[in-house]
Design a protein around this motif. Structure first.
Motif, short mmCIF file in Angstrom:
data_model
loop_
_atom_site.label_atom_id
_atom_site.label_comp_id
_atom_site.label_asym_id
_atom_site.label_seq_id
_atom_site.Cartn_x
_atom_site.Cartn_y
_atom_site.Cartn_z
N GLU A 93 -8.06 1.15 -3.70
CA GLU A 93 -8.29 1.87 -2.65
C GLU A 93 -8.18 3.46 -2.96
O GLU A 93 -8.82 4.29 -2.54
CB GLU A 93 -7.58 1.57 -1.37
CG GLU A 93 -7.79 2.46 -0.12
CD GLU A 93 -6.80 1.90 0.86
OE1 GLU A 93 -7.13 1.65 1.86
OE2 GLU A 93 -5.63 1.90 0.75
N TRP A 94 -6.84 3.48 -3.55
CA TRP A 94 -6.38 4.93 -3.73
C TRP A 94 -7.43 5.70 -4.50
O TRP A 94 -7.85 6.84 -4.48
CB TRP A 94 -5.00 5.10 -4.34
CG TRP A 94 -4.42 6.22 -4.43
CD1 TRP A 94 -3.65 7.05 -3.43
CD2 TRP A 94 -4.40 7.33 -5.60
NE1 TRP A 94 -3.16 8.38 -3.84
CE2 TRP A 94 -3.63 8.65 -5.17
CE3 TRP A 94 -5.22 7.29 -6.68
CZ2 TRP A 94 -3.76 9.87 -6.02
CZ3 TRP A 94 -5.13 8.43 -7.64
CH2 TRP A 94 -4.44 9.44 -7.28
N ALA B 9 -4.55 -2.02 -2.91
CA ALA B 9 -4.05 -0.68 -2.67
C ALA B 9 -4.32 0.55 -3.57
O ALA B 9 -4.78 1.64 -3.44
CB ALA B 9 -2.40 -0.50 -2.14
N HIS C 227 0.76 3.81 -3.07
CA HIS C 227 0.01 5.12 -2.92
C HIS C 227 1.01 6.17 -3.11
O HIS C 227 0.83 7.58 -3.52
CB HIS C 227 -0.42 5.28 -1.42
CG HIS C 227 -1.92 4.45 -1.16
ND1 HIS C 227 -2.74 4.91 -0.35
CD2 HIS C 227 -2.28 3.49 -1.90
CE1 HIS C 227 -3.69 4.23 -0.57
NE2 HIS C 227 -3.45 3.19 -1.58
N GLU C 228 2.41 5.97 -2.73
CA GLU C 228 3.55 6.87 -2.96
C GLU C 228 3.39 7.52 -4.42
O GLU C 228 3.56 8.83 -4.79
CB GLU C 228 4.87 6.71 -2.49
CG GLU C 228 5.72 7.66 -2.61
CD GLU C 228 7.34 7.15 -2.26
OE1 GLU C 228 8.08 8.19 -2.15
OE2 GLU C 228 7.32 5.92 -2.27
N ARG D 144 0.67 -1.37 0.13
CA ARG D 144 -0.19 0.08 0.04
C ARG D 144 0.92 1.17 0.01
O ARG D 144 0.70 2.11 -0.74
CB ARG D 144 -1.08 -0.06 1.17
CG ARG D 144 -1.79 1.15 1.20
CD ARG D 144 -2.79 1.21 2.43
NE ARG D 144 -3.75 2.16 2.59
CZ ARG D 144 -3.63 3.37 3.21
NH1 ARG D 144 -1.95 3.70 3.37
NH2 ARG D 144 -4.36 4.22 3.12
N ASP E 164 0.20 9.20 -5.47
CA ASP E 164 0.27 10.73 -5.03
C ASP E 164 1.01 11.40 -5.85
O ASP E 164 0.89 12.74 -5.96
CB ASP E 164 0.76 10.84 -3.47
CG ASP E 164 -0.49 10.11 -2.53
OD1 ASP E 164 -1.45 10.32 -2.85
OD2 ASP E 164 -0.09 9.76 -1.42
N THR F 176 -9.86 8.89 -3.69
CA THR F 176 -9.64 10.29 -4.32
C THR F 176 -10.76 10.61 -5.49
O THR F 176 -10.94 11.69 -6.08
CB THR F 176 -8.20 10.45 -5.12
OG1 THR F 176 -8.12 9.26 -6.25
CG2 THR F 176 -6.92 9.96 -4.18
#
Length: 257
Positions: free
Chosen positions: A241-242, A238, A210-211, A206, A214, A246
């Motif tokens: 989910e992101w 993950a 996510h990094e 995750r 982002d 968003t």
């Protein structure tokens, strides 16, 4: 370009149709290859095999691409094929074959093996933007969606500036191996906003997925652990989910990933 926004990245001599089918329940795209297309890169691949690296060396690389993509026509995964060439004609033929299968032609400007760079392919193309853009334009003119696999931390290469040039030349996607320079992903995303950006390197969970998202990546890819279903399930969850949090895509969130 593909959903879910998780790809598996090519591993020379390993990433074939069987590998892609095994990962299919979790990924939206599988980049097969890499494969050497012309005499210079095939000679380089043979030299690499002589020192115990794995490489695809079929008698007919274009026929091999067609056979491998045909083996994936019945599954719901977008295929891509990572190719290495120092000349344009085989790029055009490979792109035509990929277009026939609605697959992505991925130009390898990433391989850092000495033999491949000396042959005029792989990472050497990052330092010769004119030649790399010419390869991109050739593939795009042949009708394929075009990705370019690149890496950060190459001395003397302004990757965001090059990314803008590649997008202008016809690249639909940029597949960025971030090495230890993850923030460069944001710079590439800002420089080439119309290109679909796939971030690669160290994607395992995750936090890493996510990094990159982002930083502006549109998708992430998994390399070495691409044959590990536990890792793929974890990263897919993950990613979904992101995007669900968003609201940046209409991708359906799967509860069984």
């Amino acid at each position: 370009m593909f959903e879910p926004r998780l790809a598996i990245a090519s591993l020379s001599g390993e990433s074939d149709a069987e590998w892609a089918r095994a990962a299919a329940p979790q990924v939206g795209c599988a980049f097969l290859g890499g494969i050497a297309l012309d005499s210079a890169t095939r000679d380089a691949a043979r030299e690499m095999v002589d020192r115990d690296r794995t490489e695809f060396l079929p008698d007919d690389p274009i026929a091999f691409i067609d056979e491998q993509l045909t083996a994936l026509d019945d599954i719901d995964v977008r295929a891509g094929f990572n190719v290495r060439s120092a000349t344009l004609e085989p790029i055009a033929k490979a792109a035509e074959t990929c277009a026939h299968h609605d697959a992505i032609l991925e130009i390898n400007a990433h391989c850092r093996q000495d033999e491949m760079c000396a042959a005029g392919a792989g990472q050497s193309l990052l330092r010769d933007g004119d030649r790399l853009c010419e390869q991109v334009a050739t593939a795009a003119d042949a009708g394929a969606d075009v990705s370019v696999k690149v890496r950060t931390e190459v001395a003397g290469v302004d990757l965001p500036a090059l990314a803008e040039r590649l997008a202008d030349a016809g690249a639909d996607a940029l597949h960025v191996d971030a090495m230890d320079s993850e923030p460069v992903v944001r710079e590439v995303a800002e420089a080439a906003p119309d290109a679909f950006l796939v971030a690669n390197n160290g994607v395992r969970d995750r936090a890493t997925a996510h990094e990159y998202l982002d930083y502006g990546a549109d998708a992430v890819s998994v390399g070495r652990p691409s044959d590990n279903p536990t890792v793929l399930r974890r990263v897919r969850s993950a990613v979904e989910e992101w995007f669900a949090e968003t609201g940046e895509t209409d991708a359906e969130v799967s509860t069984d990933a």
